[in-house]
Design an enzyme around this catalytic site. Structure first.
Site, PDB file in Angstrom:
ATOM      1  N   GLU A 494       0.999  -1.250  -0.077  1.00 13.48           N
ATOM      2  CA  GLU A 494       0.122  -0.207  -0.161  1.00 13.48           C
ATOM      3  C   GLU A 494       0.903   1.343  -0.105  1.00 13.48           C
ATOM      4  OE1 GLU A 494      -2.877  -0.404  -0.817  1.00 13.48           O
ATOM      5  OE2 GLU A 494      -2.972  -2.544  -0.293  1.00 13.48           O
ATOM      6  N   HIS A 500       3.089   6.415  -5.693  1.00 11.05           N
ATOM      7  CA  HIS A 500       2.608   6.548  -6.939  1.00 11.05           C
ATOM      8  C   HIS A 500       1.786   7.877  -6.797  1.00 11.05           C
ATOM      9  CE1 HIS A 500       0.179   5.424 -10.509  1.00 11.05           C
ATOM     10  NE2 HIS A 500       0.878   6.563 -10.869  1.00 11.05           N
TER      11      HIS A 500
HETATM   12 ZN   LIG Z   1      -2.524  -3.017  -4.933  1.00  8.29          ZN
END
Ligand SMILES: [Zn+2]
Length: 701
Positions: A494, A500
């Site tokens: 996570e 990202h």
């Molecule tokens: Zn994922």
């Protein structure tokens, strides 16, 4: 964790003291947020703010769309494409907060509001996506895009938006558009209901352990956690196991009570399939009909073709080929694992055949025997805060990030921690919430989301507000929460999605963080690799009492056991991916028997009885919504990319190779608005990956 609670609580009290709800006149969604970094003022938002906020957001969004349509000038990139991309600001402000809370901290009222807003929002989206005047303007720009002098990012924006409208049915004749609208509205309600039922089923079953005889085999930390749960549920003096993973997995791993293992495992895999008021079979069958009809209206043979056509995989056939390449070695390995366990059963003089609820219990025995490793031995090195610091450390070594705990940032639950994220040059990058433990108000699983997406407004960067939400083991007694290895990997996973969100950097909302569905798990899965490297473990895997780093001998055992149980892990996953693909490629007639359909798939590919799919259809949240429908395969697909990407670092002899890290940040995380899929990957890696790395990593070659 406990100390942090103490730090947090006064801050929250102070804030609600200043909030003065009683004198509030303004809906918090209608004013600028004067919180640190403009995060949502959770302490000031209450249930009743959402409905009026949504109503206003729809009104504003409609007005913005009307304004685009009514511009007297010819459609241009700026007056149509950019204007459309920027419309709906209030909508996303409301929607992200509502969606985030409904997943992580829901209540009956929020569920009720969702039932009201879901059809409203679906109708609103339909109206925009099928608006012929708007589509006409977008198409006009799209048709002349080559002559407009657009840069790469602008070109991709035009193409993505045009594609969204086309895939939404805007180019269809009126009759079909109307039909599609109805299907969309019904599908959104069915998805909502499926999810609600699963939540009710998760919360609806408790295994109550009455006396010491029910505890036999359980380690003290599992007993303590069960006692704490019993106390919370009003069964003080007894012990409770529920259907959250940190509760039932340790139970089936250690309990010597075969009858109770069966009871809890059956309760888990029968969720949504109990012929009660939460049963999902009829709803899911309806969803399959609806998806099939909508895909056909849009010109595809089935929903999988529609969904996968914009992915890296491109076609369902490619996905099947890929899945079978892993299925066969995984199933073969799983059969071997089963036989090893049956041998233990026979040797112990027990006279029964291994069943699915025995798997964890005997697998743990194999682990002790073959690898001399037991779960209890490693957990003390993975206290939850140490794992978090490990994630911080890896991000610091790769990208130079710093994380500063901020008690002045409002949170929506006392267990949530908030951090400011600083970039390598000390500038503000993002806000990160971490919400680690299960509770009845949270759906199961683990995920990363945003309360505000990163982007630009009037040339100024808007920083993202990101959250990672997990369902990890709770602290028991006065010890900190100690994680299993599986949970450590999930934490890093996570965290990779969060990176990202931190790094994605594009001018336009539609394309800033747009990656194909089967690329997005690269960002997350690649992070799991660093967590298991000896030099990294030495830094963060510190004993919670002594602070001593994890000893070499334990690291060695951990590394050796990396291939442990991989037959099971890959088999229970791939079978779910195949079931998903079968659902979305089949030619469904009028009658669908959900259980019979699933059974037919299981039989066709030869799944062994001792393994149950990780997600059975009736509680398969990934495919109940559209996010991972005909897309559960993406984890494995991205697994090829992540194994190869991490190997790139390893082969340089420097796990934190700065040149590679910079490229990874730039091409994989940041420039999604310019490059996608294999194009982005090859820019980072210099070449395309092969499946061999994945098979080797998982010991399936
Ligand atoms: Zn994922």
């Amino acid at each position: 964790m406990r100390k942090l609670f103490l730090l947090l609580i006064p801050a929250v009290m102070l804030m609600s003291g200043c909030g003065e709800r009683s004198t509030k006149v303004e809906n918090p969604f209608f004013v600028e947020w004067d919180t640190p970094f403009g995060v949502p003022p959770f302490d000031k938002i209450d249930n009743e703010d959402f409905l009026p906020a949504y109503e206003e957001a729809i009104k504003q969004h409609k007005a913005e769309i009307e304004a685009i349509i009514n511009i007297p000038e010819e459609p241009t990139f700026e007056n149509t494409i950019v204007a459309y991309d920027q419309a709906g600001e209030l909508m996303s402000k409301v929607d992200l907060v509502f969606g985030g809370l409904r997943s992580a901290n829901t209540n009956d009222r929020l569920q009720e509001i969702a039932r009201e807003t879901t059809p409203m929002l679906s109708a609103h989206r339909n109206e925009i996506r099928m608006n012929q005047d708007l589509f006409g303007r977008i198409k006009a720009v799209y048709d002349q895009r080559e002559t407009l002098g657009l840069n790469l990012e602008q070109m991709r924006l035009v193409e993505k938006i045009y594609q969204d409208f086309e895939r939404g049915g805007a180019a269809l004749p009126e009759e079909q558009r109307e039909e599609l609208k109805k299907l969309n509205e019904r599908m959104s309600m069915v998805s909502l209901q499926l999810g609600e039922n699963v939540l009710k089923e998760n919360n609806g079953f408790k295994l109550i352990l009455e006396d010491e005889a029910d505890l036999v085999g359980l380690p003290q930390n599992v007993i303590d956690a069960a006692a704490a749960m019993a106390k919370r549920d009003g069964h003080e003096g007894k012990w409770v196991i529920d259907l959250s993973k940190p509760s039932w997995i340790p139970f089936v791993t250690f309990s010597e009570r075969r009858d109770l293992r069966e009871k809890i495992h059956r309760a888990f895999y029968m969720r949504g399939n109990n012929d009660n008021e939460n049963d999902n079979k009829a709803l899911f069958a309806e969803l399959m009909q609806l998806r099939q009809q909508s895909a056909r209206i849009l010109g595809y043979n089935n929903y999988a073709e529609y969904a996968i056509s914009i992915n890296m995989a491109e076609t369902p056939a490619n996905v099947y080929n890929f899945l079978y390449q892993v299925w066969e070695p995984a199933l073969k390995r799983a059969k071997g694992e089963r036989d090893d366990m049956q041998k233990i059963i026979n040797r112990e003089g027990s006279n029964f055949k291994l069943e699915s609820w025995d798997w964890w219990y005997y697998a743990e025995k194999v682990r002790k025997e073959k690898y001399d490793l037991d779960e209890d031995e490693i957990r003390p090195y993975f206290a939850i805060d140490n794992v978090r610091d490990g994630a911080f450390y890896i991000s610091n070594r790769l990208y130079g990030l710093e994380f500063v705990k901020r008690d002045d940032i409002p949170v929506y639950h006392e267990e949530v921690e908030a951090f400011e994220v600083l970039d390598y040059d000390g500038t503000h990058l993002a806000v990160l919430y971490i919400d680690p433990h299960p509770r009845p108000s949270k759906r199961s699983g683990a995920w990363c989301g945003t309360y505000r997406s990163g982007g630009y407004k009037d040339g100024e960067r808007i920083s993202p507000v990101v959250t990672i939400v997990m369902n990890f083991s709770r602290p028991a007694g006065d010890k900190p929460a100690m994680l299993s290895w599986d949970e450590v990997e999930t934490y890093l996973h996570e965290f990779g999605h969060a990176l990202h969100n931190f790094f994605a950097d594009g001018q336009y909302r539609r394309t800033a963080r747009s990656v194909p569905r089967d690329f997005v798990e690269l960002h997350s899965q690649v992070m799991e690799n660093w967590a298991g490297e000896p030099e990294v473990l030495k830094v963060y895997a510190l004993h919670y009492e002594t602070g001593e780093p994890i000893p070499d001998e334990l690291i060695e055992k951990l590394t050796k056991s990396q291939h442990f149980n991989q037959g099971f892990i890959n088999t229970e996953y791939v079978i779910s991916a195949i079931i998903d693909m079968d659902w979305h490629t089949a030619d469904h007639g009028d009658e669908i028997d959900v259980n019979a359909f699933e059974e037919a798939t299981i039989k066709r590919v030869g799944l062994i009885n001792e393994i149950v799919p990780r997600h059975r259809t009736n509680h398969f949240g990934h495919i109940h919504g559209t996010g991972y429908a005909a897309g559960y395969y993406v984890y494995l697909w991205a697994g090829v990319l992540d194994a190869d990407a991490f190997y790139a670092f390893k082969e340089t002899g420097d796990l934190f190779n700065q040149e590679l890290a910079a490229k990874f940040r730039e091409y994989v995380h940041a420039k999604n608005s310019l490059y996608e899929g294999m194009d982005a990957y090859v820019r980072f890696r210099g070449k395309a990956p092969s499946i061999d790395g994945l098979l080797k990593q998982r010991g399936l070659n």
